[in-house]
Design a protein around this motif. Structure first.
Motif, PDB file in Angstrom:
ATOM      1  N   LEU A 243       0.579  -0.986  -0.110  1.00 21.10           N
ATOM      2  CA  LEU A 243       0.316  -0.457   0.318  1.00 21.10           C
ATOM      3  C   LEU A 243       1.455   1.459  -0.242  1.00 21.10           C
ATOM      4  O   LEU A 243       0.523   2.181  -1.005  1.00 21.10           O
ATOM      5  CB  LEU A 243      -0.639   0.133   1.145  1.00 21.10           C
ATOM      6  CG  LEU A 243      -2.184   1.381   1.453  1.00 21.10           C
ATOM      7  CD1 LEU A 243      -2.762   1.541   0.070  1.00 21.10           C
ATOM      8  CD2 LEU A 243      -2.624   1.033   2.670  1.00 21.10           C
ATOM      9  N   ALA A 244       1.957   1.621   0.956  1.00 23.66           N
ATOM     10  CA  ALA A 244       2.623   2.470   1.148  1.00 23.66           C
ATOM     11  C   ALA A 244       3.373   2.461  -0.375  1.00 23.66           C
ATOM     12  O   ALA A 244       3.797   4.233  -1.035  1.00 23.66           O
ATOM     13  CB  ALA A 244       3.720   2.376   1.806  1.00 23.66           C
ATOM     14  N   ARG A 245       3.820   1.663  -1.030  1.00 28.85           N
ATOM     15  CA  ARG A 245       4.820   1.230  -2.363  1.00 28.85           C
ATOM     16  C   ARG A 245       3.499   2.504  -3.331  1.00 28.85           C
ATOM     17  O   ARG A 245       3.736   2.583  -4.577  1.00 28.85           O
ATOM     18  CB  ARG A 245       5.299   0.635  -2.930  1.00 28.85           C
ATOM     19  CG  ARG A 245       6.296   0.205  -1.920  1.00 28.85           C
ATOM     20  CD  ARG A 245       6.638  -0.799  -2.478  1.00 28.85           C
ATOM     21  NE  ARG A 245       7.764  -1.375  -1.748  1.00 28.85           N
ATOM     22  CZ  ARG A 245       8.314  -2.369  -1.524  1.00 28.85           C
ATOM     23  NH1 ARG A 245       7.522  -3.940  -2.896  1.00 28.85           N
ATOM     24  NH2 ARG A 245       9.921  -3.395  -1.494  1.00 28.85           N
ATOM     25  N   ASN A 274       8.764   2.034   7.099  1.00 22.40           N
ATOM     26  CA  ASN A 274      10.138   3.969   6.255  1.00 22.40           C
ATOM     27  C   ASN A 274      10.787   3.978   5.088  1.00 22.40           C
ATOM     28  O   ASN A 274      10.936   2.280   4.469  1.00 22.40           O
ATOM     29  CB  ASN A 274      11.067   3.497   7.710  1.00 22.40           C
ATOM     30  CG  ASN A 274      10.795   3.543   9.164  1.00 22.40           C
ATOM     31  OD1 ASN A 274      10.218   4.500   9.267  1.00 22.40           O
ATOM     32  ND2 ASN A 274      11.202   2.721   9.901  1.00 22.40           N
ATOM     33  N   ASN A 275      10.845   4.687   4.533  1.00 23.11           N
ATOM     34  CA  ASN A 275      11.036   4.666   3.232  1.00 23.11           C
ATOM     35  C   ASN A 275      10.167   4.590   2.081  1.00 23.11           C
ATOM     36  O   ASN A 275      10.762   4.207   1.389  1.00 23.11           O
ATOM     37  CB  ASN A 275      12.241   4.262   3.227  1.00 23.11           C
ATOM     38  CG  ASN A 275      13.316   4.481   4.615  1.00 23.11           C
ATOM     39  OD1 ASN A 275      14.026   5.550   4.944  1.00 23.11           O
ATOM     40  ND2 ASN A 275      14.590   3.940   4.804  1.00 23.11           N
ATOM     41  N   HIS A 276       9.724   4.163   2.512  1.00 21.86           N
ATOM     42  CA  HIS A 276       7.785   4.125   1.155  1.00 21.86           C
ATOM     43  C   HIS A 276       7.119   4.812   0.955  1.00 21.86           C
ATOM     44  O   HIS A 276       6.157   4.462   0.431  1.00 21.86           O
ATOM     45  CB  HIS A 276       8.266   2.263   1.310  1.00 21.86           C
ATOM     46  CG  HIS A 276       9.368   1.241   1.297  1.00 21.86           C
ATOM     47  ND1 HIS A 276       9.966   1.210   0.434  1.00 21.86           N
ATOM     48  CD2 HIS A 276       9.384   0.421   1.712  1.00 21.86           C
ATOM     49  CE1 HIS A 276      10.718   0.039  -0.078  1.00 21.86           C
ATOM     50  NE2 HIS A 276      10.816   0.092   1.482  1.00 21.86           N
ATOM     51  N   TRP A 277       6.969   5.714   2.178  1.00 20.74           N
ATOM     52  CA  TRP A 277       6.081   7.002   2.332  1.00 20.74           C
ATOM     53  C   TRP A 277       6.158   8.050   2.517  1.00 20.74           C
ATOM     54  O   TRP A 277       6.868   7.675   4.027  1.00 20.74           O
ATOM     55  CB  TRP A 277       4.384   6.238   2.520  1.00 20.74           C
ATOM     56  CG  TRP A 277       4.186   6.249   3.673  1.00 20.74           C
ATOM     57  CD1 TRP A 277       4.358   5.756   4.788  1.00 20.74           C
ATOM     58  CD2 TRP A 277       2.869   6.950   4.650  1.00 20.74           C
ATOM     59  NE1 TRP A 277       3.576   5.820   6.120  1.00 20.74           N
ATOM     60  CE2 TRP A 277       3.268   6.673   5.591  1.00 20.74           C
ATOM     61  CE3 TRP A 277       1.556   7.761   3.964  1.00 20.74           C
ATOM     62  CZ2 TRP A 277       2.507   7.177   6.334  1.00 20.74           C
ATOM     63  CZ3 TRP A 277       1.073   8.403   4.484  1.00 20.74           C
ATOM     64  CH2 TRP A 277       1.240   8.130   6.168  1.00 20.74           C
ATOM     65  N   ASN A 278       5.885   8.731   2.977  1.00 20.97           N
ATOM     66  CA  ASN A 278       5.947  10.212   3.151  1.00 20.97           C
ATOM     67  C   ASN A 278       4.229  10.799   3.589  1.00 20.97           C
ATOM     68  O   ASN A 278       3.720  11.030   3.377  1.00 20.97           O
ATOM     69  CB  ASN A 278       6.437  11.210   2.055  1.00 20.97           C
ATOM     70  CG  ASN A 278       6.870  12.476   3.033  1.00 20.97           C
ATOM     71  OD1 ASN A 278       6.331  12.704   3.863  1.00 20.97           O
ATOM     72  ND2 ASN A 278       7.858  12.908   2.468  1.00 20.97           N
ATOM     73  N   ARG A 279       4.309  10.978   4.671  1.00 16.03           N
ATOM     74  CA  ARG A 279       3.023  11.627   5.673  1.00 16.03           C
ATOM     75  C   ARG A 279       2.697  12.633   5.554  1.00 16.03           C
ATOM     76  O   ARG A 279       1.763  12.736   5.446  1.00 16.03           O
ATOM     77  CB  ARG A 279       2.861  10.699   7.503  1.00 16.03           C
ATOM     78  CG  ARG A 279       1.380  11.522   7.719  1.00 16.03           C
ATOM     79  CD  ARG A 279       1.444  11.082   8.802  1.00 16.03           C
ATOM     80  NE  ARG A 279       0.551  11.531  10.160  1.00 16.03           N
ATOM     81  CZ  ARG A 279      -0.545  11.760   9.935  1.00 16.03           C
ATOM     82  NH1 ARG A 279      -1.839  10.292   8.482  1.00 16.03           N
ATOM     83  NH2 ARG A 279      -1.984  11.862   9.757  1.00 16.03           N
TER      84      ARG A 279
END
Length: 470
Positions: A243-245, A274-279
């Motif tokens: 999902l994050a990607r 971590n390191n796969h999405w930016n809130r």
């Protein structure tokens, strides 16, 4: 009987209307302003990290949420509801203004009136279910809203809303997952078959849309917490990573609804990828869709945005200390069901140092007439008994029965085959150097040195349970 129910519901609705009128008069006669709960949380991820919501993040989200809440209050109808969005708004109003996960929201006269209106809506929906089939998604939202109000949906004026949801399982994956989330949030018993279906969806992230995957993640997180079944935590990470990607360069996840659900699914720090999405980027994307008067387009979109920007979203409902008695008692029931896919191999980029990969094989018969193998990636320092529990969730062939003794579990039944001492048929556990090959069966010296509770699995190991005649 129909006439009797008609009278009962009519009496309730009349009572509700009288109560609504009385409370409304109280509000009109009271010259004192009803206090609005202070909203003290900050949001946004100002450092650009992808971590979950933090009280140290910029206050621009605090202002945005308060404006959105004020706009929602201004949209309340004369009957104290919000048309088709009453449960969604109550969810937002009850969850957003608090920073402590288990804090029970205050009950104001306005909340009582809106709650009464929602109860009338639910009763009318139940009353007319023969004419208009129940919507699992809508009923799930009502159940979640009742939970935030500390009203047990399992005891709703003689109706078990959760039982109704679980009994009429939706074919639509998103509605099904929302039903399970509602049940888990109400401390209801979630059986093994629904858990298998959730895991099946979680292992096929690319085959489902963002909304569905996000709700599945929220449901699984709740189940892990409710069952205290830490072995399932690993199965949350893979769909979370997938999902994050899917976050887009502009910070969103497509439309506003999908973005809001994705943010809620990924905000729990325990499962942060971590390191796969930016809130921070996601928050900015949401805020860019807010209008001057505080809304995000319409009532539904505004409630979605509020829950995404708040410290507490749908995942926090289970933590409210309402005093509901759980009927789970940390037990996962074993029932029939079919899990379509095995857990796939996890590539090196997805595997954390604390995880190990093992194979688990079952052989039936001295001449091996049945052969089943699973490859599992699990947390380090798990016992083989934990491996067996996970495997039983994934494939019915690995469902087992064991007797509990002071020195551990004695496994006597696997794949439907029970040991037969009179015929000298037993289950033997082997630890072998490679994936077992029926053409080259293991020697007796490879029998595992301890019981299933004593064996701590290591990365790259291979285990075989063989049902054979001694």
């Amino acid at each position: 009987m129909s006439l009797c129910f008609t009278k009962i519901y009519s009496i309730f609705i009349i009572f509700a209307v009288v109560a609504t009128h009385s409370i409304a008069e109280y509000i009109q006669d009271d010259s004192t302003d009803i206090p609005i709960n202070a909203y003290t949380n900050d949001y946004g991820g100002g450092d650009g990290s992808s971590s979950g919501v933090s009280p140290t993040e910029p206050s621009i989200s605090e202002v945005a949420v308060e404006k959105a809440l004020s706009w929602l209050r201004s949209q309340r109808a004369q009957d104290w509801g919000w048309f088709n969005n009453t449960p969604d708004v109550l969810l937002a109003l009850q969850l957003a203004p608090y920073t402590e996960l288990n804090q029970i929201p205050e009950t104001t006269p306005e909340t009582q009136l809106s709650t009464k209106q929602m109860e009338i809506e639910i009763l009318i929906m139940l009353w007319r279910h023969h004419e208009y089939p129940l919507s699992p998604g809508k009923l799930s939202k009502y159940a979640l809203a009742l939970n935030t109000l500390c009203h047990d949906p399992r005891q709703f004026h003689g109706h078990d809303l959760i039982g109704t949801l679980l009994h009429h399982e939706s074919q639509r994956d998103a509605d099904f997952a929302l039903s399970v989330l509602s049940a888990c949030s109400a401390s209801a018993h979630v059986r093994k078959r629904p858990i298998r279906r959730l895991l099946d969806i979680a292992n096929a992230v690319n085959d489902h849309n963002i909304d569905t995957v996000a709700i599945v993640i929220l449901a699984l997180k709740c189940i892990v917490q409710d069952h205290r079944h830490r072995n399932l935590q690993h199965f949350v990470r893979r769909p979370s990573l997938g999902l994050a990607r899917q976050q887009l360069p502009d910070g969103g996840f497509g439309n506003l609804h999908a973005t809001a659900l994705a943010m809620q699914a990924l905000q729990n720090e325990e499962y942060t990828i971590n390191n796969h999405w930016n809130r921070t980027a996601a928050v900015r994307w949401l805020l860019s869709h807010q209008t001057e008067n505080g809304n995000f387009g319409d009532i539904a979109a505004t409630t979605d945005a509020i829950l995404a920007l708040s410290w507490r979203g749908l995942s926090a409902i289970r933590t409210l200390e309402c005093g509901h008695v759980s009927d789970l008692e940390n037990h996962v029931d074993i029932d029939e069901g079919h899990f379509k896919s095995h857990v796939p191999h996890t590539n090196s980029n997805d595997t954390e140092g604390r995880n190990v990969s093992v194979t688990y094989t079952l052989w039936v018969g001295t001449n091996v007439t049945e052969n089943y193998t699973l490859t599992l990636t699990i947390p380090r320092n798990e016992t083989f008994y934990n491996v067996m529990q996970i495997a039983s969730l994934l494939d019915n062939h690995f469902v087992f029965e064991a007797s509990e003794w002071p020195n551990g579990h004695y496994v006597h039944t696997l794949a439907g085959y029970k040991e037969e001492p009179m015929g000298y048929h037993y289950w033997l556990l082997y630890r072998v150097p490679t994936v077992p090959d029926p053409s080259n069966p293991p020697a007796n010296q490879l029998v595992a040195p301890g019981g299933v509770d004593d064996l701590l699995v290591e990365d790259g190991e291979h285990y075989l349970f063989w049902y054979k005649k001694l």
